[in-house]
Design a protein around this motif. Sequence first.
Motif, PDB file in Angstrom:
ATOM      1  N   THR A 155      39.749  31.988  34.557  1.00 31.29           N
ATOM      2  CA  THR A 155      39.671  32.514  35.920  1.00 31.29           C
ATOM      3  C   THR A 155      41.013  32.984  36.441  1.00 31.29           C
ATOM      4  OG1 THR A 155      40.085  30.399  37.040  1.00 31.29           O
ATOM      5  CG2 THR A 155      37.814  30.888  36.394  1.00 31.29           C
ATOM      6  N   VAL A 173      42.745  31.831  41.830  1.00 31.52           N
ATOM      7  CA  VAL A 173      41.522  32.158  42.570  1.00 31.52           C
ATOM      8  C   VAL A 173      41.819  32.155  44.067  1.00 31.52           C
ATOM      9  CG1 VAL A 173      39.226  31.316  43.179  1.00 31.52           C
ATOM     10  CG2 VAL A 173      39.972  31.275  40.798  1.00 31.52           C
ATOM     11  N   ASP A 229      35.305  31.117  39.512  1.00 28.66           N
ATOM     12  CA  ASP A 229      35.851  31.966  40.572  1.00 28.66           C
ATOM     13  C   ASP A 229      34.740  32.256  41.569  1.00 28.66           C
ATOM     14  OD1 ASP A 229      37.007  33.848  42.206  1.00 28.66           O
ATOM     15  OD2 ASP A 229      37.752  35.122  40.581  1.00 28.66           O
ATOM     16  N   THR A 230      34.807  31.604  42.727  1.00 27.90           N
ATOM     17  CA  THR A 230      33.738  31.788  43.720  1.00 27.90           C
ATOM     18  C   THR A 230      33.654  33.214  44.224  1.00 27.90           C
ATOM     19  OG1 THR A 230      35.365  30.812  45.239  1.00 27.90           O
ATOM     20  CG2 THR A 230      33.516  29.463  44.615  1.00 27.90           C
ATOM     21  N   ARG A 283      33.501  35.722  42.490  1.00 26.28           N
ATOM     22  CA  ARG A 283      32.629  36.448  41.577  1.00 26.28           C
ATOM     23  C   ARG A 283      31.215  35.878  41.544  1.00 26.28           C
ATOM     24  NH1 ARG A 283      35.237  40.015  38.507  1.00 26.28           N
ATOM     25  NH2 ARG A 283      33.476  40.115  37.075  1.00 26.28           N
ATOM     26  N   ARG A 300      43.302  24.946  45.961  1.00 23.88           N
ATOM     27  CA  ARG A 300      44.192  25.195  44.823  1.00 23.88           C
ATOM     28  C   ARG A 300      44.732  23.868  44.316  1.00 23.88           C
ATOM     29  NH1 ARG A 300      49.850  26.225  44.804  1.00 23.88           N
ATOM     30  NH2 ARG A 300      50.553  27.370  42.949  1.00 23.88           N
ATOM     31  N   SER A 359      40.257  25.050  42.155  1.00 22.47           N
ATOM     32  CA  SER A 359      40.741  26.038  41.188  1.00 22.47           C
ATOM     33  C   SER A 359      42.149  25.691  40.733  1.00 22.47           C
ATOM     34  CB  SER A 359      40.730  27.442  41.797  1.00 22.47           C
ATOM     35  OG  SER A 359      41.770  27.575  42.761  1.00 22.47           O
ATOM     36  N   ASP A 396      45.669  27.524  38.963  1.00 23.08           N
ATOM     37  CA  ASP A 396      46.341  28.763  38.601  1.00 23.08           C
ATOM     38  C   ASP A 396      46.466  28.917  37.089  1.00 23.08           C
ATOM     39  OD1 ASP A 396      46.651  29.177  41.290  1.00 23.08           O
ATOM     40  OD2 ASP A 396      48.825  28.872  41.328  1.00 23.08           O
TER      41      ASP A 396
END
Length: 333
Positions: free
Chosen positions: A246, A249, A187-188, A190, A264, A239, A241
């Motif tokens: 994560t 995202v 998760d970028t 974070r 995504r 990322s 879902d």
Amino acid sequence: MVALVVVTPSLPGPTARPAAAVPAVPTDSVSSAAPAVDGAPADGVPWRWWDGAVHQLTHGLADPPGLNRDDCRPTAARPTPVILVHGTGLNGGNSWATLGAALAAEGYCVWAPTVGALPGLGAAGGLDSLTGASAPQLAAEIDRVRALTGAAEIDLVGHSQGAIVASYVAATARADSVRTVVTLGADTARSGEGPPEFVTDLLGVLSAGTAERDAQATLAWLGDEGVPFARGVRYVAVSSDYDELTGPVLAPQVPDFVDLRVVRLQDGCEVDRSGHLTVLASPRAVDLVIDALGGSLRSGRGGPVHRAGLDAPAPRCVPADQLVGALAPVPPR
């Protein structure tokens, strides 16, 4: 599988390559690759996330085809070497059989070191300190690959904790040596926050000094500009879902100088439900990584995903289960 930093006393040293057993995994649905040509499968790529572990178990712990070939030299078409960075408890060979073979087949020179391994656990990386082991070992591998190939820059692809390590090194130690950072299973938003609370609590019990040092390193990661991204480096975050760690995202708010795109996996392909590990062998994720490295997947906010005028076919869309991975034969792109 922890997505971020784990620890014990730091043991900096040269980048290690796997030398011990890897976790046992099911073998009934492993895809077989054709004989290697110049290190890459001639007419196929293994499409199960566990194929790398199976290859190591059945080939005397050798790396899967396409990885860690020190005789590989970049070409005019593919001038930038790629270093793949594994996640917690994994290693370079058992993580990257799919992407390593796919990138090698595209003409890339690909390395996949094992970083952050504890003594006696050479096949299990990402278990030592971020600042004391994994980061300096990755930085040393960047220097080694650049010296070996003569390349001015390299590209990094990181999965899970490896995404954190790659981003940290690019921002704090080797910004002038890294062209692109592509992340999977991270998760970028974070990035730069340091380990999650449960990891910090564990570190405080096992090694308070290491925990404190890794927490303090977050300040260096954010730098003077307060963001964990380096100027001049392109960032693409892929990322899913369905990632168990994560979840969905979103792109973080970043200054205009940050070159970042969050992609995504399900956009245009809702049937790809790859999870935290199966994303390593998702045909769509593979294509998105290749497009990001090749420049046809644009970084930056807004605008189309693929640049107009570049002949990049659409990423493949193959049904994939969260735990098993691809559920159908994978066609050529």
